[in-house]
Enzyme design. Structure first.
Site, mmCIF file in Angstrom:
data_model
loop_
_atom_site.group_PDB
_atom_site.id
_atom_site.type_symbol
_atom_site.label_atom_id
_atom_site.label_comp_id
_atom_site.label_asym_id
_atom_site.label_seq_id
_atom_site.Cartn_x
_atom_site.Cartn_y
_atom_site.Cartn_z
ATOM 1 C CB SER A 1 31.433 92.610 88.179
ATOM 2 O OG SER A 1 30.938 91.477 87.979
ATOM 3 C CB CYS B 1 31.412 79.807 97.780
ATOM 4 S SG CYS B 1 30.632 80.997 96.428
ATOM 5 C CB CYS C 1 34.471 84.000 99.255
ATOM 6 S SG CYS C 1 33.308 82.560 99.230
ATOM 7 C CE LYS D 1 28.198 86.550 96.049
ATOM 8 N NZ LYS D 1 28.993 86.178 96.772
ATOM 9 C CE1 TYR E 1 34.948 95.527 90.711
ATOM 10 C CE2 TYR E 1 33.154 95.221 90.890
ATOM 11 C CZ TYR E 1 34.355 94.769 91.428
ATOM 12 O OH TYR E 1 34.167 93.173 91.432
ATOM 13 N NE ARG F 1 29.283 81.999 92.525
ATOM 14 C CZ ARG F 1 30.396 81.404 92.359
ATOM 15 N NH1 ARG F 1 30.200 80.358 92.977
ATOM 16 N NH2 ARG F 1 31.313 81.586 91.789
ATOM 17 C CE LYS G 1 29.085 90.280 95.588
ATOM 18 N NZ LYS G 1 30.023 89.670 95.663
ATOM 19 C CB CYS H 1 33.866 80.773 94.308
ATOM 20 S SG CYS H 1 33.854 83.463 95.234
HETATM 21 C C1 PBG Z 1 31.968 85.105 94.925
HETATM 22 C C2 PBG Z 1 32.083 86.360 95.277
HETATM 23 C C3 PBG Z 1 31.376 87.633 93.971
HETATM 24 C C4 PBG Z 1 31.320 88.557 93.517
HETATM 25 C C5 PBG Z 1 32.472 88.622 95.087
HETATM 26 N N1 PBG Z 1 32.493 87.496 95.665
HETATM 27 C C6 PBG Z 1 30.114 86.867 92.713
HETATM 28 C C7 PBG Z 1 29.817 85.406 92.803
HETATM 29 O O1 PBG Z 1 30.171 84.833 91.058
HETATM 30 O O2 PBG Z 1 29.287 84.819 93.676
HETATM 31 C C8 PBG Z 1 30.910 89.202 92.550
HETATM 32 C C9 PBG Z 1 31.637 90.155 92.721
HETATM 33 C C10 PBG Z 1 30.865 91.593 91.619
HETATM 34 O O3 PBG Z 1 30.269 90.836 90.572
HETATM 35 O O4 PBG Z 1 31.162 92.172 91.339
HETATM 36 N N2 PBG Z 1 31.851 84.436 96.840
HETATM 37 ZN ZN ZN Z 2 33.151 81.922 96.690
#
Ligand code: PBG
Ligand code: ZN
Length: 334
Positions: free
Chosen positions: A284, A139, A129, A205, A323, A227, A258, A131
């Protein structure tokens, strides 16, 4: 002489407690058992050497330079770690995120070192990605009006995927929710001879509030907008299924839902609908809630983590990005 079953004392009601009397019997009837090979550990890689510092909002999770990643993995492999996914934090960010396809950037450097050291003992995924690499935090490339320039961005995502595959990534995982990304990346990989590199698409996602701590981890903050123009609206339930079907049509080898815990219904629907492996990302924010809740003494962390992850697997996930992997392995929770 005739015995009336309905009035016989033993059959008035069924005694479910017989299935639960003791640990042995509960284990015998468990239908879902979590195991180490279900888990994928996300790792944040920076450049430089001898760098390792903890991410404030994600206790126990570090940004590390490639050399420190190797030390860290050496230890975890002894505890049974099998799968990792890498995210990069570049030295500099710009409008178009060109560090994402710098072959000497943190992620390709780490992949080469990991493959040198561990070969096929570790399955290595690389998140694709922009971002983490763009100055505005989106992104992809953005147009004048602040919207994502989808088709122009595909080129950058494809270049990034090829750089990661060249470095030795087993799988690439496009997470940007661009339309057509799987097709673009598959074509680019094949053009470079990477027929055996798999694509795990972050298909379903959602535009979620649970990504907060991650954005701190990769030092991303959106300079404008959000986003919601490319990630899925959580009020929909058939759109994510459409995204999944479309990604498979374009050549995705596996798909992801996700976040995980608030989207178990989507995981379960996807499992009925498609025949590719299903991944779920225990993100996260989900991790942080558990960690901080446990730190406050509200829960037993082990039990809470195992309940959450078992629920994700029960919904239908074949693999879980989480994690919690390192705690599970190091403390022998499984
Ligand atoms: C962006 C991306 C994100 C996560 C992984 N890749 C989120 C975002 O900011 O849109 C999230 C992972 C997480 O929160 O653990 N491509
Ligand atoms: Zn991204």
């Amino acid at each position: 002489m005739k015995t009336d079953i309905n009035t016989s004392k033993n059959f008035i009601f069924k005694r479910f407690h017989r299935y639960r009397r003791n640990q042995k019997v509960r284990d015998a009837f468990a239908e879902i058992t979590l195991s180490k090979d279900d888990l994928i550990l996300p790792i944040f890689v920076t450049s430089g050497s001898n760098v390792s510092f903890e991410i404030k909002q994600m206790p126990g999770i570090y940004q590390m330079s490639p050399d420190r990643v190797i030390d860290y993995l050496n230890e975890l492999i002894d505890y049974g770690l099998m799968h990792i996914i890498l995210f990069g934090i570049p030295d500099s960010k710009d409008e178009i995120g060109k560090e994402s396809y710098n072959a000497s950037g943190p992620v390709p450097t780490a992949i080469r070192a990991i493959k040198d050291q561990f070969g096929s003992d570790l399955l290595v995924y690389a998140d694709v990605c922009l971002c983490g690499y763009t100055s505005h935090g989106h992104c992809g490339i953005v147009t004048q009006d602040g919207l994502l320039d989808n088709d122009a961005s595909l080129v950058h995502h494809s270049k990034t995927a090829v750089v990661y595959a060249n470095a030795g990534a087993d799988w690439v995982a496009p997470s940007g929710m661009l339309d057509g990304r799987v097709y673009a990346i598959r074509t680019a990989l094949d053009d470079h001879g990477h027929h055996n590199v798999g694509i795990l698409s972050y298909s379903a996602k959602f535009a979620s509030n649970y990504y907060g701590p991650f954005r701190q981890a990769v030092e991303t903050s959106l300079l404008f907008g959000d986003r919601k123009t490319y990630q899925i609206d959580y009020r929909t339930k058939r759109q994510p299924l459409g995204e999944i079907n479309e990604d498979i049509r374009q050549g995705a080898d596996a798909i992801m839902v996700k976040p995980a815990l608030t989207y178990l219904d989507i995981i379960s629907k996807a499992k009925e609908m498609v025949d590719v492996p299903i991944y779920a990302y225990n993100v996260s924010g989900e991790y942080a809630l558990v960690k901080f809740g446990a730190k406050k003494g509200n829960f037993d962390e082990r039990n809470l983590v195992l309940e959450n992850l078992t629920a994700i697997k029960r919904a239908g996930a074949n693999q879980i990005l989480t994690y919690h992997t390192q705690d599970i392995l190091k403390m022998g929770w499984l």
